[in-house]
Design a protein around this motif. Structure first.
Motif, PDB file in Angstrom:
ATOM      1  N   LYS A 126      73.411   3.591  10.220  1.00 60.78           N
ATOM      2  CA  LYS A 126      72.401   2.597  10.523  1.00 60.78           C
ATOM      3  C   LYS A 126      72.399   1.419   9.560  1.00 60.78           C
ATOM      4  CE  LYS A 126      69.292   5.970  12.616  1.00 60.78           C
ATOM      5  NZ  LYS A 126      67.917   6.554  12.586  1.00 60.78           N
ATOM      6  N   GLY A 127      73.135   1.523   8.464  1.00 64.29           N
ATOM      7  CA  GLY A 127      73.167   0.428   7.503  1.00 64.29           C
ATOM      8  C   GLY A 127      73.343   0.944   6.089  1.00 64.29           C
ATOM      9  N   ILE A 128      72.724   0.280   5.145  1.00 63.55           N
ATOM     10  CA  ILE A 128      72.801   0.633   3.738  1.00 63.55           C
ATOM     11  C   ILE A 128      71.459   1.195   3.309  1.00 63.55           C
ATOM     12  CG2 ILE A 128      73.168  -0.234   1.398  1.00 63.55           C
ATOM     13  CD1 ILE A 128      74.980  -2.330   2.535  1.00 63.55           C
ATOM     14  N   VAL A 136      69.650 -10.002   4.672  1.00 59.17           N
ATOM     15  CA  VAL A 136      69.615  -8.808   5.504  1.00 59.17           C
ATOM     16  C   VAL A 136      68.875  -9.145   6.794  1.00 59.17           C
ATOM     17  CG1 VAL A 136      69.714  -7.177   3.582  1.00 59.17           C
ATOM     18  CG2 VAL A 136      67.502  -8.001   4.380  1.00 59.17           C
ATOM     19  N   LYS A 137      69.009  -8.294   7.748  1.00 57.16           N
ATOM     20  CA  LYS A 137      68.324  -8.462   9.027  1.00 57.16           C
ATOM     21  C   LYS A 137      67.014  -7.695   9.061  1.00 57.16           C
ATOM     22  CE  LYS A 137      69.044  -7.932  14.012  1.00 57.16           C
ATOM     23  NZ  LYS A 137      69.988  -7.483  15.079  1.00 57.16           N
ATOM     24  N   GLU A 138      66.955  -6.558   8.400  1.00 57.15           N
ATOM     25  CA  GLU A 138      65.753  -5.726   8.434  1.00 57.15           C
ATOM     26  C   GLU A 138      65.681  -4.902   7.160  1.00 57.15           C
ATOM     27  OE1 GLU A 138      63.733  -2.179  11.188  1.00 57.15           O
ATOM     28  OE2 GLU A 138      65.625  -3.141  11.766  1.00 57.15           O
ATOM     29  N   ILE A 139      64.473  -4.803   6.605  1.00 52.62           N
ATOM     30  CA  ILE A 139      64.209  -3.973   5.428  1.00 52.62           C
ATOM     31  C   ILE A 139      63.036  -3.064   5.753  1.00 52.62           C
ATOM     32  CG2 ILE A 139      63.556  -3.930   3.001  1.00 52.62           C
ATOM     33  CD1 ILE A 139      64.764  -6.650   2.665  1.00 52.62           C
ATOM     34  N   HIS A 140      63.201  -1.771   5.602  1.00 45.51           N
ATOM     35  CA  HIS A 140      62.103  -0.829   5.821  1.00 45.51           C
ATOM     36  C   HIS A 140      62.256   0.341   4.861  1.00 45.51           C
ATOM     37  CE1 HIS A 140      64.648   2.125   7.973  1.00 45.51           C
ATOM     38  NE2 HIS A 140      65.258   1.055   8.451  1.00 45.51           N
ATOM     39  N   THR A 159      59.090 -14.381  -2.794  1.00 45.57           N
ATOM     40  CA  THR A 159      59.108 -15.385  -1.730  1.00 45.57           C
ATOM     41  C   THR A 159      59.987 -14.894  -0.595  1.00 45.57           C
ATOM     42  OG1 THR A 159      58.812 -17.169  -3.339  1.00 45.57           O
ATOM     43  CG2 THR A 159      59.574 -17.783  -1.148  1.00 45.57           C
ATOM     44  N   VAL A 160      59.460 -14.945   0.611  1.00 45.70           N
ATOM     45  CA  VAL A 160      60.194 -14.563   1.815  1.00 45.70           C
ATOM     46  C   VAL A 160      60.292 -15.806   2.698  1.00 45.70           C
ATOM     47  CG1 VAL A 160      60.286 -13.039   3.809  1.00 45.70           C
ATOM     48  CG2 VAL A 160      59.330 -12.212   1.660  1.00 45.70           C
ATOM     49  N   ASN A 161      61.496 -16.223   3.013  1.00 46.07           N
ATOM     50  CA  ASN A 161      61.749 -17.429   3.802  1.00 46.07           C
ATOM     51  C   ASN A 161      62.333 -17.060   5.158  1.00 46.07           C
ATOM     52  OD1 ASN A 161      60.901 -19.050   1.655  1.00 46.07           O
ATOM     53  ND2 ASN A 161      62.968 -19.226   0.835  1.00 46.07           N
ATOM     54  N   ALA A 162      61.971 -17.848   6.154  1.00 44.44           N
ATOM     55  CA  ALA A 162      62.532 -17.722   7.501  1.00 44.44           C
ATOM     56  C   ALA A 162      63.113 -19.075   7.895  1.00 44.44           C
ATOM     57  CB  ALA A 162      61.467 -17.281   8.499  1.00 44.44           C
ATOM     58  N   ARG A 163      64.339 -19.067   8.390  1.00 41.66           N
ATOM     59  CA  ARG A 163      65.032 -20.304   8.754  1.00 41.66           C
ATOM     60  C   ARG A 163      65.560 -20.198  10.179  1.00 41.66           C
ATOM     61  NH1 ARG A 163      65.957 -23.337   4.145  1.00 41.66           N
ATOM     62  NH2 ARG A 163      65.650 -22.225   2.175  1.00 41.66           N
ATOM     63  N   ASN A 164      65.770 -21.359  10.792  1.00 34.39           N
ATOM     64  CA  ASN A 164      66.313 -21.389  12.138  1.00 34.39           C
ATOM     65  C   ASN A 164      67.831 -21.403  12.096  1.00 34.39           C
ATOM     66  OD1 ASN A 164      66.779 -23.939  11.201  1.00 34.39           O
ATOM     67  ND2 ASN A 164      65.350 -24.968  12.586  1.00 34.39           N
ATOM     68  N   HIS A 165      68.462 -21.638  13.242  1.00 30.05           N
ATOM     69  CA  HIS A 165      69.915 -21.564  13.326  1.00 30.05           C
ATOM     70  C   HIS A 165      70.619 -22.688  12.581  1.00 30.05           C
ATOM     71  CE1 HIS A 165      68.641 -24.278  16.555  1.00 30.05           C
ATOM     72  NE2 HIS A 165      69.843 -24.824  16.486  1.00 30.05           N
ATOM     73  N   VAL A 166      69.897 -23.773  12.280  1.00 25.63           N
ATOM     74  CA  VAL A 166      70.515 -24.881  11.542  1.00 25.63           C
ATOM     75  C   VAL A 166      70.164 -24.839  10.053  1.00 25.63           C
ATOM     76  CG1 VAL A 166      70.597 -26.389  13.546  1.00 25.63           C
ATOM     77  CG2 VAL A 166      68.572 -26.397  12.089  1.00 25.63           C
ATOM     78  N   GLY A 167      69.455 -23.798   9.630  1.00 21.67           N
ATOM     79  CA  GLY A 167      69.142 -23.641   8.224  1.00 21.67           C
ATOM     80  C   GLY A 167      67.846 -24.281   7.771  1.00 21.67           C
ATOM     81  N   GLN A 168      67.039 -24.807   8.680  1.00 18.57           N
ATOM     82  CA  GLN A 168      65.776 -25.418   8.300  1.00 18.57           C
ATOM     83  C   GLN A 168      64.708 -24.346   8.084  1.00 18.57           C
ATOM     84  OE1 GLN A 168      64.811 -28.220  11.368  1.00 18.57           O
ATOM     85  NE2 GLN A 168      66.411 -29.679  10.774  1.00 18.57           N
ATOM     86  N   LEU A 169      63.855 -24.585   7.107  1.00 19.84           N
ATOM     87  CA  LEU A 169      62.802 -23.637   6.768  1.00 19.84           C
ATOM     88  C   LEU A 169      61.687 -23.694   7.812  1.00 19.84           C
ATOM     89  CD1 LEU A 169      61.816 -21.593   4.633  1.00 19.84           C
ATOM     90  CD2 LEU A 169      60.636 -23.490   3.517  1.00 19.84           C
TER      91      LEU A 169
END
Length: 301
Positions: free
Chosen positions: A76-78, A92-96, A112-122
């Motif tokens: 399932k991953g690491i 990573v894609k998912e942390i649990h 700090t947790v950041n989310a970006r779109n496909h072009v790298g914008q915050l």
């Protein structure tokens, strides 16, 4: 045989032969041989030390076929067990966490947790610092884990609280700078409900009606200047066993039989009078009505 071959053959036969011929050995001897053995021995010792260090590192770091140390590679991953420290960014894609343990993210400064779109914008950011927790996003939502109902949501247009009850436990209560729209305001059991505007006016409006009730207590309305009870199309109905209007001004009334001073001294029953402008005052009761529209209270009000 030619002449030259004959002469060369006779000359070789006439050469004297030595009894002890000299042989020159081929190989490495002397100090070169000792240096070679020293380097071979040094190389052997280095290989043994290197092999021992490699085995020691494998043993200390707990290298296995599934991973290294607290790191395990699964289908399932690491999987990380224990405390792990990352010095560079982690993508990573998912942390649990495990089912029986919480997930703890710890930092000396902030997390700090950041989310970006496909072009790298915050597009979203959540920062947990020592002084505050900041969230930057278009819409912030808190949902129920049972049915997924939105308990709290905030955006640029409005803030929605979807819980059944909003409870404010501060001593000073809740402070609203602008208008508040709500269908129900209720205090805790055995606690007083207080609506207060220290420096401005308190306005309550409703298109169909306003109901103020206290099942086991009193209702008190206090203001500094004026209290207006206005009904544009209906009436104001006061229904109680006793209705008291305190601190009403006392009007004067003079009768032919007694002087004003003696009458005011013995007077115990008063009549409630209303001026044309709506002001109330008390007048000493008599055989007939003692209210006067030209009373000094009505004229000077």
């Amino acid at each position: 045989m030619t002449r030259e071959q004959y002469i060369l053959a006779t000359q070789q036969n006439n050469l004297p032969r030595t009894e002890n011929p000299q042989f020159y050995p081929v190989g490495i001897y002397g100090w070169r041989k000792r240096c070679l053995y020293f380097f071979v021995l040094l190389l052997l010792v280095t290989m043994i030390v290197n092999l021992a260090m490699t085995i020691w590192i494998l043993k200390v770091m707990n290298f296995t076929v599934d991973g290294m140390g607290n790191l395990r590679v699964t289908k399932k991953g690491i999987r990380l067990e224990g405390i792990s420290e990352f010095l560079l960014p982690l993508y990573v894609k998912e942390i649990h966490s495990r089912k029986d343990s919480p997930l703890v993210l710890q930092s000396d400064r902030n997390v700090t947790v950041n989310a970006r779109n496909h072009v790298g914008q915050l597009t979203g950011q959540l920062t947990v610092g020592a002084d505050a927790v900041e969230a930057q996003c278009k819409r912030f939502e808190v949902s129920s884990s049972e049915d997924g109902r939105v308990l709290f949501s905030a955006d640029e247009e409005e803030i929605v609280i979807g819980a059944d009850r909003l409870k404010v436990t501060g001593i000073e209560g809740a402070v609203f700078e602008n208008s508040v729209e709500t269908p129900h305001i209720r205090a805790e059991p055995s606690q007083d409900l207080r609506l207060e505007s220290p420096t401005r006016s308190l306005i309550m409006e409703a298109p169909k009606g306003i109901q103020v009730s206290a099942a086991a207590g009193d209702i008190k309305a206090t203001c500094r200047k004026e209290l207006h009870l206005q009904s544009t199309e209906g009436e104001i109905f006061l229904n109680a066993d006793s209705i008291r209007l305190g601190n009403l001004p006392l009007g004067s009334f003079s009768s032919s039989s007694s002087s004003p001073s003696s009458s005011a001294t013995r007077q115990t029953i008063y009549e409630l009078c209303v001026c044309p402008n709506g002001k109330l005052y008390l007048s000493p009761a008599g055989a007939g009505s003692t209210c006067q529209s030209s009373s000094n209270i009505c004229l000077w009000s």
